[in-house]
Design a protein around this motif. Structure first.
Motif, PDB file in Angstrom:
ATOM      1  N   GLY A  33      20.924  84.820  28.978  1.00 26.87           N
ATOM      2  CA  GLY A  33      21.454  83.801  28.066  1.00 26.87           C
ATOM      3  C   GLY A  33      22.546  84.286  27.147  1.00 26.87           C
ATOM      4  O   GLY A  33      22.859  83.645  26.157  1.00 26.87           O
ATOM      5  N   GLY A  34      23.149  85.423  27.439  1.00 22.86           N
ATOM      6  CA  GLY A  34      24.223  85.946  26.597  1.00 22.86           C
ATOM      7  C   GLY A  34      25.576  85.388  26.993  1.00 22.86           C
ATOM      8  O   GLY A  34      25.690  84.515  27.845  1.00 22.86           O
ATOM      9  N   ALA A  35      26.612  85.904  26.379  1.00 24.29           N
ATOM     10  CA  ALA A  35      27.977  85.445  26.635  1.00 24.29           C
ATOM     11  C   ALA A  35      28.562  86.181  27.828  1.00 24.29           C
ATOM     12  O   ALA A  35      28.273  87.344  28.053  1.00 24.29           O
ATOM     13  CB  ALA A  35      28.830  85.704  25.398  1.00 24.29           C
ATOM     14  N   LYS A  36      29.372  85.491  28.581  1.00 24.77           N
ATOM     15  CA  LYS A  36      30.050  86.088  29.732  1.00 24.77           C
ATOM     16  C   LYS A  36      31.543  86.147  29.436  1.00 24.77           C
ATOM     17  O   LYS A  36      32.140  85.170  29.022  1.00 24.77           O
ATOM     18  CB  LYS A  36      29.782  85.255  30.980  1.00 24.77           C
ATOM     19  N   ASN A  37      32.124  87.313  29.660  1.00 27.35           N
ATOM     20  CA  ASN A  37      33.538  87.532  29.383  1.00 27.35           C
ATOM     21  C   ASN A  37      34.392  86.895  30.475  1.00 27.35           C
ATOM     22  O   ASN A  37      34.199  87.155  31.649  1.00 27.35           O
ATOM     23  CB  ASN A  37      33.798  89.036  29.311  1.00 27.35           C
ATOM     24  N   THR A  38      35.333  86.036  30.093  1.00 23.75           N
ATOM     25  CA  THR A  38      36.309  85.474  31.022  1.00 23.75           C
ATOM     26  C   THR A  38      37.675  85.481  30.338  1.00 23.75           C
ATOM     27  O   THR A  38      37.762  85.525  29.112  1.00 23.75           O
ATOM     28  CB  THR A  38      35.971  84.023  31.419  1.00 23.75           C
ATOM     29  N   ALA A  39      38.720  85.443  31.142  1.00 26.64           N
ATOM     30  CA  ALA A  39      40.068  85.429  30.579  1.00 26.64           C
ATOM     31  C   ALA A  39      40.957  84.546  31.445  1.00 26.64           C
ATOM     32  O   ALA A  39      40.710  84.381  32.635  1.00 26.64           O
ATOM     33  CB  ALA A  39      40.637  86.842  30.525  1.00 26.64           C
ATOM     34  N   TRP A  40      41.993  83.983  30.808  1.00 25.29           N
ATOM     35  CA  TRP A  40      42.982  83.221  31.562  1.00 25.29           C
ATOM     36  C   TRP A  40      44.346  83.368  30.901  1.00 25.29           C
ATOM     37  O   TRP A  40      44.454  83.690  29.722  1.00 25.29           O
ATOM     38  CB  TRP A  40      42.567  81.769  31.748  1.00 25.29           C
ATOM     39  N   ASN A  41      45.370  83.182  31.709  1.00 24.94           N
ATOM     40  CA  ASN A  41      46.740  83.345  31.263  1.00 24.94           C
ATOM     41  C   ASN A  41      47.591  82.268  31.920  1.00 24.94           C
ATOM     42  O   ASN A  41      47.438  81.996  33.109  1.00 24.94           O
ATOM     43  CB  ASN A  41      47.233  84.745  31.663  1.00 24.94           C
ATOM     44  N   ALA A  42      48.451  81.652  31.145  1.00 25.64           N
ATOM     45  CA  ALA A  42      49.395  80.672  31.675  1.00 25.64           C
ATOM     46  C   ALA A  42      50.785  81.072  31.187  1.00 25.64           C
ATOM     47  O   ALA A  42      50.957  81.411  30.014  1.00 25.64           O
ATOM     48  CB  ALA A  42      49.053  79.267  31.188  1.00 25.64           C
ATOM     49  N   ASN A  43      51.751  81.073  32.099  1.00 28.83           N
ATOM     50  CA  ASN A  43      53.097  81.402  31.677  1.00 28.83           C
ATOM     51  C   ASN A  43      54.122  80.612  32.462  1.00 28.83           C
ATOM     52  O   ASN A  43      53.857  80.151  33.567  1.00 28.83           O
ATOM     53  CB  ASN A  43      53.360  82.911  31.767  1.00 28.83           C
ATOM     54  N   VAL A  44      55.259  80.456  31.834  1.00 26.60           N
ATOM     55  CA  VAL A  44      56.380  79.749  32.458  1.00 26.60           C
ATOM     56  C   VAL A  44      57.628  80.607  32.239  1.00 26.60           C
ATOM     57  O   VAL A  44      57.788  81.242  31.188  1.00 26.60           O
ATOM     58  CB  VAL A  44      56.544  78.321  31.878  1.00 26.60           C
ATOM     59  N   ARG A  45      58.477  80.660  33.274  1.00 22.35           N
ATOM     60  CA  ARG A  45      59.687  81.480  33.227  1.00 22.35           C
ATOM     61  C   ARG A  45      60.892  80.657  33.679  1.00 22.35           C
ATOM     62  O   ARG A  45      60.768  79.799  34.553  1.00 22.35           O
ATOM     63  CB  ARG A  45      59.565  82.670  34.180  1.00 22.35           C
ATOM     64  N   TYR A  46      62.038  80.988  33.087  1.00 22.45           N
ATOM     65  CA  TYR A  46      63.302  80.415  33.536  1.00 22.45           C
ATOM     66  C   TYR A  46      64.258  81.581  33.758  1.00 22.45           C
ATOM     67  O   TYR A  46      64.501  82.371  32.844  1.00 22.45           O
ATOM     68  CB  TYR A  46      63.887  79.449  32.508  1.00 22.45           C
ATOM     69  N   ALA A  47      64.762  81.713  34.968  1.00 25.65           N
ATOM     70  CA  ALA A  47      65.714  82.778  35.297  1.00 25.65           C
ATOM     71  C   ALA A  47      66.775  82.176  36.208  1.00 25.65           C
ATOM     72  O   ALA A  47      66.540  81.987  37.403  1.00 25.65           O
ATOM     73  CB  ALA A  47      65.006  83.940  35.975  1.00 25.65           C
ATOM     74  N   ASN A  48      67.907  81.846  35.622  1.00 24.44           N
ATOM     75  CA  ASN A  48      68.965  81.226  36.399  1.00 24.44           C
ATOM     76  C   ASN A  48      70.300  81.658  35.795  1.00 24.44           C
ATOM     77  O   ASN A  48      70.585  81.344  34.642  1.00 24.44           O
ATOM     78  CB  ASN A  48      68.834  79.708  36.394  1.00 24.44           C
ATOM     79  N   GLY A  49      71.073  82.394  36.554  1.00 16.97           N
ATOM     80  CA  GLY A  49      72.353  82.876  36.043  1.00 16.97           C
ATOM     81  C   GLY A  49      72.139  83.940  34.983  1.00 16.97           C
ATOM     82  O   GLY A  49      71.245  84.772  35.084  1.00 16.97           O
ATOM     83  N   PRO A  50      72.918  83.901  33.921  1.00 19.53           N
ATOM     84  CA  PRO A  50      72.825  84.951  32.903  1.00 19.53           C
ATOM     85  C   PRO A  50      71.655  84.771  31.928  1.00 19.53           C
ATOM     86  O   PRO A  50      71.350  85.672  31.166  1.00 19.53           O
ATOM     87  CB  PRO A  50      74.159  84.839  32.164  1.00 19.53           C
ATOM     88  N   LEU A  51      70.978  83.635  31.961  1.00 21.27           N
ATOM     89  CA  LEU A  51      69.919  83.344  30.996  1.00 21.27           C
ATOM     90  C   LEU A  51      68.536  83.534  31.612  1.00 21.27           C
ATOM     91  O   LEU A  51      68.261  83.054  32.706  1.00 21.27           O
ATOM     92  CB  LEU A  51      70.049  81.904  30.487  1.00 21.27           C
ATOM     93  N   ASN A  52      67.685  84.247  30.887  1.00 17.79           N
ATOM     94  CA  ASN A  52      66.275  84.411  31.245  1.00 17.79           C
ATOM     95  C   ASN A  52      65.443  84.077  30.017  1.00 17.79           C
ATOM     96  O   ASN A  52      65.770  84.501  28.905  1.00 17.79           O
ATOM     97  CB  ASN A  52      65.964  85.853  31.655  1.00 17.79           C
ATOM     98  N   ALA A  53      64.354  83.337  30.211  1.00 18.58           N
ATOM     99  CA  ALA A  53      63.466  83.004  29.105  1.00 18.58           C
ATOM    100  C   ALA A  53      62.043  82.894  29.638  1.00 18.58           C
ATOM    101  O   ALA A  53      61.829  82.614  30.820  1.00 18.58           O
ATOM    102  CB  ALA A  53      63.883  81.687  28.442  1.00 18.58           C
TER     103      ALA A  53
END
Length: 170
Positions: A33-53
């Motif tokens: 009945g204890g806690a279970k460790n979980t993790a999640w990650n969400a990311n978004v990228r823009y890479a087009n021409g000279p600009l990356n974000a």
């Protein structure tokens, strides 16, 4: 992990982890009945021409299988590359960890990466600063990195880097 297709430079990932490094421990903790460790990650990228974000959100629930010990982080960055090979950017990070006893650790950090490439040569510099944890005096840090790479082929590089981390006194 789910990775989206690239839509004219826009892409993203959604990642979930059941803490496989401690799977047996998690199963034993969950069984009583204890806690279970979980993790999640969400990311978004823009890479087009000279600009990356990019933007990334990370959440770790029940860190070390402690109920209510949660960590979350936000990271955002942008970089721009000039036609002559000079690229510069900025990255900002905020991380927060809460414990079951309502103690909160909160830290913000930023970095300025700069690079210059010409032919097979690359020179890299980065300066980063982490603020004090929860505004507790003298718990920040600074980091300076200087590096050089030589490209042997499209996918192979040789490189060397120097780094100096200066932690505050606490």
């Amino acid at each position: 992990k789910y990775a989206t297709p690239n839509f004219n430079g826009l892409s993203g990932d959604l990642i979930w982890s059941a803490d496989p490094t401690a799977a047996a421990e998690n199963m034993a903790v969950a069984a009583v009945g204890g806690a279970k460790n979980t993790a999640w990650n969400a990311n978004v990228r823009y890479a087009n021409g000279p600009l990356n974000a990019f933007y990334s959100y990370f959440r770790n629930n029940n860190v070390a299988n402690v109920d209510g010990a949660d960590q979350n982080s936000d990271r955002i960055g942008v970089a721009y590359k000039l036609p002559m090979g000079l690229k510069f950017g900025v990255v900002y990070d905020r991380s927060k960890r809460e414990t079951a006893a309502a103690t909160t650790n909160d830290r913000r950090a930023w970095s300025i990466p700069i690079s210059y490439t010409t032919g097979p040569h690359g020179i890299y510099f980065s300066y980063a600063k982490a603020g004090d944890d929860n505004d507790v005096a003298d718990t920040g840090a600074k980091n300076v990195v200087l590096g050089y790479t030589y490209s042997l082929s499209k996918r192979t590089q040789l490189g060397a880097a120097w780094s100096r981390i200066s932690n505050d006194s606490a």
